[in-house]
Design an enzyme around this catalytic site. Structure first.
Site, PDB file in Angstrom:
ATOM      1  N   TRP A   1      18.902 -12.536   0.580  1.00  0.00           N
ATOM      2  CA  TRP A   1      17.651 -11.825   0.838  1.00  0.00           C
ATOM      3  C   TRP A   1      16.831 -12.593   1.873  1.00  0.00           C
ATOM      4  CZ3 TRP A   1      12.566 -13.478   0.037  1.00  0.00           C
ATOM      5  CH2 TRP A   1      11.588 -12.500   0.262  1.00  0.00           C
TER       6      TRP A   1
ATOM      7  N   ASP B   1       3.650   2.885   1.038  1.00  0.00           N
ATOM      8  CA  ASP B   1       4.737   2.187   0.351  1.00  0.00           C
ATOM      9  C   ASP B   1       4.526   2.201  -1.167  1.00  0.00           C
ATOM     10  OD1 ASP B   1       6.709  -0.226  -0.216  1.00  0.00           O
ATOM     11  OD2 ASP B   1       6.943   0.221   1.913  1.00  0.00           O
ATOM     12  N   ASP B   2       5.172   1.291  -1.852  1.00  0.00           N
ATOM     13  CA  ASP B   2       5.226   1.223  -3.307  1.00  0.00           C
ATOM     14  C   ASP B   2       3.828   1.209  -3.928  1.00  0.00           C
ATOM     15  OD1 ASP B   2       6.033   0.814  -5.909  1.00  0.00           O
ATOM     16  OD2 ASP B   2       7.073  -1.071  -5.521  1.00  0.00           O
TER      17      ASP B   2
ATOM     18  N   ARG C   1      13.528  -8.003 -10.894  1.00  0.00           N
ATOM     19  CA  ARG C   1      12.251  -7.408 -10.453  1.00  0.00           C
ATOM     20  C   ARG C   1      11.656  -6.522 -11.558  1.00  0.00           C
ATOM     21  NH1 ARG C   1       9.946  -3.454  -6.607  1.00  0.00           N
ATOM     22  NH2 ARG C   1       8.406  -4.502  -5.328  1.00  0.00           N
TER      23      ARG C   1
ATOM     24  N   LYS D   1      11.053   6.411   3.162  1.00  0.00           N
ATOM     25  CA  LYS D   1      11.699   5.100   3.051  1.00  0.00           C
ATOM     26  C   LYS D   1      12.342   5.024   1.672  1.00  0.00           C
ATOM     27  CE  LYS D   1      10.840   0.111   3.295  1.00  0.00           C
ATOM     28  NZ  LYS D   1       9.819  -0.948   3.529  1.00  0.00           N
ATOM     29  N   TRP D   2      13.678   4.955   1.639  1.00  0.00           N
ATOM     30  CA  TRP D   2      14.462   4.929   0.393  1.00  0.00           C
ATOM     31  C   TRP D   2      14.846   3.487   0.107  1.00  0.00           C
ATOM     32  CZ3 TRP D   2      18.500   9.135  -1.072  1.00  0.00           C
ATOM     33  CH2 TRP D   2      19.310   8.707  -2.130  1.00  0.00           C
ATOM     34  N   ASP D   3      14.283   2.916  -0.956  1.00  0.00           N
ATOM     35  CA  ASP D   3      14.483   1.506  -1.261  1.00  0.00           C
ATOM     36  C   ASP D   3      15.415   1.336  -2.463  1.00  0.00           C
ATOM     37  OD1 ASP D   3      14.202  -1.222  -1.013  1.00  0.00           O
ATOM     38  OD2 ASP D   3      12.021  -1.214  -1.107  1.00  0.00           O
TER      39      ASP D   3
ATOM     40  N   ASN E   1      15.923  -2.207  -4.967  1.00  0.00           N
ATOM     41  CA  ASN E   1      15.491  -3.593  -5.027  1.00  0.00           C
ATOM     42  C   ASN E   1      16.227  -4.486  -6.008  1.00  0.00           C
ATOM     43  OD1 ASN E   1      13.307  -4.287  -3.124  1.00  0.00           O
ATOM     44  ND2 ASN E   1      12.318  -2.499  -4.011  1.00  0.00           N
TER      45      ASN E   1
ATOM     46  N   CYS F   1      16.832   1.366   2.837  1.00  0.00           N
ATOM     47  CA  CYS F   1      16.321   0.029   2.540  1.00  0.00           C
ATOM     48  C   CYS F   1      16.923  -0.399   1.210  1.00  0.00           C
ATOM     49  CB  CYS F   1      14.791   0.034   2.455  1.00  0.00           C
ATOM     50  SG  CYS F   1      14.047  -1.580   2.066  1.00  0.00           S
TER      51      CYS F   1
ATOM     52  N   ASP G   1      13.517  -7.838   4.820  1.00  0.00           N
ATOM     53  CA  ASP G   1      12.127  -8.055   4.408  1.00  0.00           C
ATOM     54  C   ASP G   1      11.498  -9.210   5.174  1.00  0.00           C
ATOM     55  OD1 ASP G   1      11.938  -5.982   2.625  1.00  0.00           O
ATOM     56  OD2 ASP G   1      12.348  -7.190   0.846  1.00  0.00           O
TER      57      ASP G   1
END
Length: 721
Positions: free
Chosen positions: A192, A359-360, A436, A469-471, A473, A519, A541
């Site tokens: 990362w 964003d989030d 996370r 934006k498709w994340d 994590n 993402c 990131d």
């Protein structure tokens, strides 16, 4: 172009600058003959005369396959290199000896069902081979195009018997190449925030294997490997590239055997993989993109860049001008409301930004990373009036609106998890592994994918959203699903990936006017499979102006500049704490899909003017990002500076970006040789006010500017005569 010679039973596949040859030997095996610079059909008899093949009359013929260059490695019958396909029967045996049965050549390409694949090709060859000891058949598929240096391969495995069998290995390609003793393997490793570092290792006896077991292609290792000749460098020498069009757990191996042959193969990771193949059923492997270049790493990279743009990325998006965005994540993190967002939007409009991306944190109970994932409904305690209020504010300022989702994930503190705890990947009675503070939804289950499609579609249908934006994590753990029986758990990770592809296909097809950006915690799933659905991917990131040169340099080994989402962020940088000039951050970010990741309203007057100029400058060169050829002029891992150039296909324009990392006292003048321009053309470098030939720039070079730490330069070049 694909040719078959009946007399010699040989195949010649040729693309733009390469040829690939194989033949059916007297023992009935499909034997590799040649992969390299373009040759003619007249060369085939010579190649066959030089090939050692098993004698069909020899009682020890099977043992001869150990040194025979093969197109599909068998198991348990004398080929002691790693097998390409292994199928275990109900009686426990898995030995195989695959021999030629038939072939067909046809125009176009065989599209894969439910998986990304090339959208078109000029010709495809399918060679059917059959196992001597079972009813298993394999179709080896090869697709070529005369304007491409990439050969696309995959396999379809069929069970022609009356009983089920278990596939325990199903790689997409195999090729045996001669080993000169001086070859190296290049792969893109990392973690990362430091993705895709080029690592080169000399090959020797044994196996070099790269892989991901994380459920996606991963930050740690990209699904790409290259073989380099001893004299291979950026601009010359032979190299072979092997890239998977796949986004799940994978493996690619380079095996040097005792006969000095290299077996290159790869595909779905066979670690804990098993697929039950019922009577009459078939299984398709992901595609692999093979590339040969005798123009060094640069030639290989440019061939891959053209391939992804012409054959993989959605043609309606690939050359379309990308919006310049501002994303609020590093400006506000979770702590935002209308009053904090509106100043960013207002300033973005003044500076020339096209799209604001939220964003989030806009949904459910989401004030930190411990709750809310999966609850895809607007948190109106944060956004008074819902998304519409923010969207209307954007529209009033002339901006479009984009939105962040993490559709594959769920928080345990969420309405979705409380309603469907069984939808998360875990084993009842075992405490799940968390990352996370979240779990992964079980996308191997159709009802889960259907649910996510419906809730995300509802948001997109009810709001004017032009950018998503498709994340993703976290990695996948447990590797278990309650929806499959005990003897089919080995199918789980691949079925998960098929579920991701299903959702991506349905969303991108249902909302063709939305630009989807991939993402995965940054660049954790940057691969050819995701590029089929997402024309650009968040590269990392880590947005530090120095570290990004290395990340983008490594990414460019296989993937085009237009696929790299690159933003200017605030300083001190949130990942490294380093401060770099705004000019440098803008210059490095201009080598991809450009945007900002900061609070524009907090910039000084001078900084705002610089941002306005950066945006105007980018709009002058973004066609080179979308369509141009990339030349890496200086390696940031080996040099004190980074430099790349984008050149138009007709070589009439060029754009150069450079960064010097450290200023050195009493340093010597450094010359930058500029390869990639036309020798006979003369170019005006506007920033230097000089006119010079391409031949002089590549032969003599140009003195680099003397600038401070992390200082940068940009040069615009245009043909004048």
């Amino acid at each position: 172009m694909i040719r078959f010679d009946l007399e010699t039973k040989s195949f010649l596949l040729s693309g733009k600058n390469y040829s690939y040859a194989m033949f059916v030997n007297e023992a009935g095996f499909l034997q590799q003959l040649y992969y390299g610079k373009k040759i003619a059909e007249i060369d085939l008899p010579f190649l066959i005369s030089q090939a050692e093949s098993p004698d069909p009359e020899d009682l020890n013929m099977d043992m001869s396959t150990d040194w025979m260059p093969s197109e599909c490695g068998s198991f348990g019958r004398g080929d002691f290199k790693s097998a390409t396909v292994i199928v275990k029967r109900n009686n426990g045996s898995a030995m195989s000896r695959f021999k030629y049965q038939s072939h067909k050549i046809f125009d176009g390409v065989k599209l894969l069902k439910g998986m990304p694949c090339i959208r078109h090709a000029e010709n495809t060859l399918t060679v059917t081979i059959k196992d001597d000891f079972s009813d298993i058949e394999i179709d080896l598929n090869y697709s070529v195009s005369e304007n491409s240096d990439v050969l696309v391969r995959n396999a379809t495995i069929r069970n022609g018997g009356e009983e089920s069998a278990d596939i325990v290995k199903a790689f997409s390609f195999c090729i045996d190449l001669p080993y000169s003793g001086k070859l190296s393997a290049l792969r893109l490793a990392g973690n990362w925030a430091r993705e895709r570092k080029p690592v080169t290792t000399p090959l020797s006896d044994g196996t070099l294997r790269i892989e991901s077991t994380r459920g996606h292609s991963s930050h740690a290792m990209n699904p790409f490997m290259a073989l380099l000749s001893a004299d291979c460098n950026e601009n010359s020498g032979d190299c072979y590239g092997f890239a998977l069009i796949y986004s799940g757990s994978f493996a690619i191996s380079a095996e040097v055997d005792c006969h000095q042959c290299i077996r290159m193969q790869g595909g779905i990771n066979d670690y804990m993989f098993a697929w039950k193949l019922g009577a009459g059923e078939s299984f398709q492997t992901p595609q692999a993109a093979l590339c040969f270049s005798n123009e060094g790493l640069g030639g290989m990279s440019r061939a891959y860049h053209d391939f992804f743009r012409c054959y993989i990325i959605n043609p309606s998006k690939v050359y379309k001008r990308r919006p310049i965005v501002v994303n609020n994540w590093e400006a506000t993190y979770f702590g935002f409301n209308n009053e904090k967002l509106f100043p960013i939007i207002d300033e973005a409009a003044k500076l020339g930004v096209d799209t604001f991306v939220l964003d989030d944190g806009w949904f459910g109970k989401r004030d930190d990373d411990r709750s809310g994932l999966g609850d895809w409904f607007v948190n109106e305690n944060k956004l008074i009036g819902g998304l519409k209020t923010v969207i209307d504010h954007c529209k009033g300022k002339g901006l479009k609106f984009g939105l962040w989702f993490e559709p594959e994930m769920v928080s345990e503190d969420s309405d979705l998890y409380r309603a469907h705890p069984d939808w998360a990947i875990k084993k009842e009675g075992v405490t799940p592994c968390r990352s996370r503070n979240q779990l992964v939804l079980d996308f191997s289950r159709k009802e889960v994918v259907d649910y996510v499609y419906n809730v995300v579609s509802k948001i997109l249908n009810e709001n004017e959203i032009s950018y998503v934006k498709w994340d993703k994590n976290r990695d996948i753990t447990e590797n278990y699903t309650s929806s499959l029986p005990v003897d089919r758990q080995g199918e789980f990770l691949h079925r998960y990936m098929l579920g991701v592809y299903d959702l991506a296909e349905r969303l991108t097809s249902s909302f063709p006017n939305v630009l989807f950006e991939g993402c995965a915690g940054g660049g954790g799933r940057f691969d050819g499979g995701m590029l089929y659905y997402f024309p650009q991917i968040w590269t990392s990131d880590d947005t530090d102006g120095l570290e990004r040169t290395k990340i983008q340099y490594g990414t460019s080994m296989c993937y085009p500049a237009s696929t790299m989402s690159c933003h200017v962020s605030a300083c001190p940088n949130h990942q490294t704490g380093r401060t770099t000039p705004l000019e440098t951050r803008g210059a490095v970010a201009s080598l991809g899909a450009f945007g900002y990741e900061l609070d524009l309203s907090k910039l000084s007057k001078e900084e705002k003017e610089r941002v306005k100029a950066q945006i105007l400058d980018y709009k002058e060169i973004d066609d080179l990002i979308l369509k141009g050829d990339l030349y890496r002029l200086s390696d940031p891992f080996k040099s004190n500076y980074f430099c790349e150039m984008l050149v138009s296909k007709d070589k009439t324009r060029a754009y150069i970006v450079g960064e010097r990392f450290r200023n050195e006292p009493n340093g010597h003048e450094e010359l930058l040789k500029i390869h990639g321009l036309a020798d006979e053309k003369f170019y005006l470098i506007s920033e230097l006010n000089v006119t010079v030939s391409g031949k002089a720039l590549s032969g003599k070079g140009i003195v680099l500017p003397r600038i401070g730490d992390c200082g940068s330069w940009t040069w615009h070049m245009v043909e004048v005569r």
